[in-house]
Scaffold this active site. Structure first.
Site, PDB file in Angstrom:
ATOM      1  N   TYR A  94       0.848  -1.215   0.000  1.00 35.03           N
ATOM      2  CA  TYR A  94       0.000   0.000   0.000  1.00 35.03           C
ATOM      3  C   TYR A  94       0.879   1.258   0.000  1.00 35.03           C
ATOM      4  O   TYR A  94       0.677   2.179  -0.796  1.00 35.03           O
ATOM      5  CB  TYR A  94      -0.909  -0.026   1.227  1.00 35.03           C
ATOM      6  CG  TYR A  94      -1.763   1.216   1.393  1.00 35.03           C
ATOM      7  CD1 TYR A  94      -2.875   1.433   0.593  1.00 35.03           C
ATOM      8  CD2 TYR A  94      -1.444   2.175   2.364  1.00 35.03           C
ATOM      9  CE1 TYR A  94      -3.657   2.577   0.743  1.00 35.03           C
ATOM     10  CE2 TYR A  94      -2.214   3.316   2.520  1.00 35.03           C
ATOM     11  CZ  TYR A  94      -3.330   3.505   1.714  1.00 35.03           C
ATOM     12  OH  TYR A  94      -4.102   4.643   1.865  1.00 35.03           O
ATOM     13  N   LYS A 123       1.290   4.251  -2.872  1.00 31.39           N
ATOM     14  CA  LYS A 123       1.031   5.675  -2.641  1.00 31.39           C
ATOM     15  C   LYS A 123       2.282   6.515  -2.950  1.00 31.39           C
ATOM     16  O   LYS A 123       2.170   7.664  -3.396  1.00 31.39           O
ATOM     17  CB  LYS A 123       0.551   5.901  -1.204  1.00 31.39           C
ATOM     18  CG  LYS A 123      -0.837   5.297  -0.941  1.00 31.39           C
ATOM     19  CD  LYS A 123      -1.896   5.871  -1.874  1.00 31.39           C
ATOM     20  CE  LYS A 123      -3.294   5.426  -1.516  1.00 31.39           C
ATOM     21  NZ  LYS A 123      -4.332   6.047  -2.358  1.00 31.39           N
TER      22      LYS A 123
HETATM   23  P1  NDP Z   1     -13.010   3.381   1.591  1.00 34.75           P
HETATM   24  O1  NDP Z   1     -12.540   1.965   1.533  1.00 34.75           O
HETATM   25  O2  NDP Z   1     -13.889   3.808   2.707  1.00 34.75           O
HETATM   26  O3  NDP Z   1     -13.713   3.778   0.206  1.00 34.75           O
HETATM   27  C1  NDP Z   1     -13.038   3.515  -0.986  1.00 34.75           C
HETATM   28  C2  NDP Z   1     -14.009   3.663  -2.132  1.00 34.75           C
HETATM   29  O4  NDP Z   1     -13.287   3.341  -3.341  1.00 34.75           O
HETATM   30  C3  NDP Z   1     -15.153   2.670  -2.040  1.00 34.75           C
HETATM   31  O5  NDP Z   1     -16.342   3.246  -2.515  1.00 34.75           O
HETATM   32  C4  NDP Z   1     -14.699   1.545  -2.970  1.00 34.75           C
HETATM   33  O6  NDP Z   1     -15.752   0.780  -3.522  1.00 34.75           O
HETATM   34  C5  NDP Z   1     -14.008   2.345  -4.053  1.00 34.75           C
HETATM   35  N1  NDP Z   1     -13.121   1.487  -4.823  1.00 34.75           N
HETATM   36  C6  NDP Z   1     -12.126   0.691  -4.357  1.00 34.75           C
HETATM   37  N2  NDP Z   1     -11.627  -0.041  -5.355  1.00 34.75           N
HETATM   38  C7  NDP Z   1     -12.299   0.312  -6.475  1.00 34.75           C
HETATM   39  C8  NDP Z   1     -12.248  -0.112  -7.820  1.00 34.75           C
HETATM   40  N3  NDP Z   1     -11.426  -1.094  -8.218  1.00 34.75           N
HETATM   41  N4  NDP Z   1     -13.076   0.460  -8.722  1.00 34.75           N
HETATM   42  C9  NDP Z   1     -13.935   1.430  -8.342  1.00 34.75           C
HETATM   43  N5  NDP Z   1     -14.064   1.856  -7.071  1.00 34.75           N
HETATM   44  C10 NDP Z   1     -13.246   1.290  -6.148  1.00 34.75           C
HETATM   45  O7  NDP Z   1     -11.671   4.237   1.548  1.00 34.75           O
HETATM   46  P2  NDP Z   1     -11.339   5.689   2.155  1.00 34.75           P
HETATM   47  O8  NDP Z   1     -12.450   6.609   1.898  1.00 34.75           O
HETATM   48  O9  NDP Z   1     -10.815   5.504   3.517  1.00 34.75           O
HETATM   49  O10 NDP Z   1     -10.080   6.073   1.250  1.00 34.75           O
HETATM   50  C11 NDP Z   1     -10.191   6.944   0.147  1.00 34.75           C
HETATM   51  C12 NDP Z   1      -8.797   7.317  -0.297  1.00 34.75           C
HETATM   52  O11 NDP Z   1      -8.084   7.888   0.803  1.00 34.75           O
HETATM   53  C13 NDP Z   1      -7.947   6.137  -0.770  1.00 34.75           C
HETATM   54  O12 NDP Z   1      -7.146   6.551  -1.845  1.00 34.75           O
HETATM   55  C14 NDP Z   1      -7.086   5.834   0.430  1.00 34.75           C
HETATM   56  O13 NDP Z   1      -5.891   5.172   0.091  1.00 34.75           O
HETATM   57  C15 NDP Z   1      -6.840   7.227   0.956  1.00 34.75           C
HETATM   58  N6  NDP Z   1      -6.447   7.274   2.355  1.00 34.75           N
HETATM   59  C16 NDP Z   1      -7.275   6.793   3.317  1.00 34.75           C
HETATM   60  C17 NDP Z   1      -6.887   6.831   4.641  1.00 34.75           C
HETATM   61  C18 NDP Z   1      -7.739   6.292   5.734  1.00 34.75           C
HETATM   62  O14 NDP Z   1      -7.222   6.114   6.852  1.00 34.75           O
HETATM   63  N7  NDP Z   1      -9.014   6.039   5.515  1.00 34.75           N
HETATM   64  C19 NDP Z   1      -5.583   7.411   5.030  1.00 34.75           C
HETATM   65  C20 NDP Z   1      -4.807   7.900   3.928  1.00 34.75           C
HETATM   66  C21 NDP Z   1      -5.236   7.834   2.645  1.00 34.75           C
HETATM   67  P3  NDP Z   1     -16.144  -0.667  -2.863  1.00 34.75           P
HETATM   68  O15 NDP Z   1     -16.410  -0.396  -1.410  1.00 34.75           O
HETATM   69  O16 NDP Z   1     -17.324  -1.039  -3.635  1.00 34.75           O
HETATM   70  O17 NDP Z   1     -14.947  -1.540  -3.069  1.00 34.75           O
END
Ligand code: NDP
Length: 244
Positions: free
Chosen positions: A149, A153
Site C-alpha cells: 500500500y 502511494k
Molecule cells: P473506503 O474503503 O472507505 O472507500 C473507498 C471507495 O473506493 C469505495 O467506494 C470503494 O468501492 C471504491 N473502490 C475501491 N476499489 C475500487 C475499484 N477497483 N473500482 C472502483 N471503485 C473502487 O476508503 P477511504 O475513503 O478511507 O479512502 C479513500 C482514499 O483515501 C484512498 O485513496 C485511500 O488510500 C486514501 N487514504 C485513506 C486513509 C484512511 O485512513 N481512511 C488514510 C490515507 C489515505 P467498494 O467499497 O465497492 O470496493
C-alpha cells in the site's frame, strides 16, 4: 473562503464510500455537476438518493480496459479526484505478487488511465483544469505492515509530480493529498487494534486521526481557484506527523 464550482463538471473515483462519497456531496453543494464512479451499485444508488443531481458510473477500476468505455459518455470534465484505492495490510515477508498487482492496478494504474482520458479532454478543449490524487501519509513515512500500500502511494506521489510537469503548460494543475489515518471503512482494516492506534496517534503532534471532513476540505481547496498557483504538491493532512 466561499468555494463555488458553478458551471464546472467533476469526476470522483471511489465515490461509493468514505472520503470519495463526502467529496461528491461537497462538490454538489458547491455547485459542480458531479460524476460519481464506484464499483458497488448499491452505494451509487444510495448516493443518488442523497444527491439526485449526480451522474453515477459503475466501473471496476481494476479492469483498466473498461475505464474508457465507462467514461465515454461522461462529457467534458474540469475537476478530477482520483480517490479510489484498496489497502491490503501485509508485512514485508507476507507481501505477494498477486496483492502487488491488485493494489497497483487500482491505486496507481487506474489513476494514470483515468487522468489520461480526462486530461486529454481538458487539453482538446483548451479549458485547463485541476486534478487531485488521493495519496497517503504512508508514502512519506515508513509504516510496518503496509508494504505494498505504501509503495503504491509513493508511486501516486511520483505520478502527481510528473503530471504537474507535463500538464502544467496546458493550465492543468495536479496535486496530491496525503492524509493520516482517517475515520472511514478503510481505516478499520489496519487500525482497529487500540495498541496500534495509540502508537500511531503518539506520532501525531495533534494527537488524533483525521476526520473525513478535514480531508475533503483540503481536496476542495486544491480543486478550486483559491489554490491557483499550487501544482505538483503532495500535501500532508497529518496533524504534523510527517514533520515529527
Ligand atoms: P473506503 O474503503 O472507505 O472507500 C473507498 C471507495 O473506493 C469505495 O467506494 C470503494 O468501492 C471504491 N473502490 C475501491 N476499489 C475500487 C475499484 N477497483 N473500482 C472502483 N471503485 C473502487 O476508503 P477511504 O475513503 O478511507 O479512502 C479513500 C482514499 O483515501 C484512498 O485513496 C485511500 O488510500 C486514501 N487514504 C485513506 C486513509 C484512511 O485512513 N481512511 C488514510 C490515507 C489515505 P467498494 O467499497 O465497492 O470496493
Amino acid at each position: 473562503m466561499n468555494i463555488r464550482f458553478d458551471g464546472k463538471r467533476a469526476l470522483v473515483t471511489g465515490a461509493g464510500k468514505g472520503i470519495g462519497r463526502d467529496v461528491v456531496k461537497k462538490l454538489v453543494e458547491c455547485g459542480a455537476e458531479t460524476i460519481a464512479l464506484s464499483r458497488t451499485q448499491s452505494d451509487l444508488d444510495s448516493l443518488k438518493q442523497e444527491c439526485p443531481s449526480i451522474i453515477p458510473v459503475l466501473c471496476d477500476l481494476a479492469d483498466s480496459e473498461s475505464i474508457s468505455t465507462a467514461l465515454k459518455d461522461c462529457g467534458p470534465i474540469d475537476l478530477l479526484v482520483n480517490n479510489a484505492a484498496i489497502a491490503i495490510c501485509e508485512s514485508f515477508f507476507d507481501a505477494n505478487t498477486a496483492d502487488f498487482d491488485k493494489t497497483f492496478d487500482i491505486n496507481v494504474k487506474a489513476t494514470i488511465v483515468v487522468s489520461q482520458i480526462v486530461a486529454k479532454g481538458m487539453i482538446e478543449r483548451k479549458a485547463g483544469g485541476s486534478i487531485v490524487n488521493v495519496s497517503s501519509q504512508a508514502s512519506l513515512r515508513g509504516l510496518k505492515n503496509h508494504l505494498i500500500y505504501a509503495a503504491s502511494k509513493a508511486a501516486v506521489d511520483s505520478v502527481t509530480r510528473t503530471m504537474s510537469l507535463e500538464l502544467g503548460p496546458h493550465n492543468i494543475r495536479t496535486n496530491a493529498v496525503n492524509p493520516t489515518v482517517t475515520n472511514t471503512a478503510m481505516a478499520k482494516v489496519g487500525w482497529s487494534d487500540p495498541v496500534k492506534v495509540k502508537a500511531m496517534t503518539s506520532l501525531i503532534p495533534l494527537g488524533r486521526f483525521a476526520e473525513v471532513s478535514e480531508v475533503v476540505s483540503v481536496i476542495l481547496f486544491l480543486l478550486s481557484d483559491f489554490s491557483s498557483m499550487v501544482s505538483g504538491s503532495c500535501v500532508p493532512i497529518d496533524g504534523g506527523c510527517v514533520a515529527s
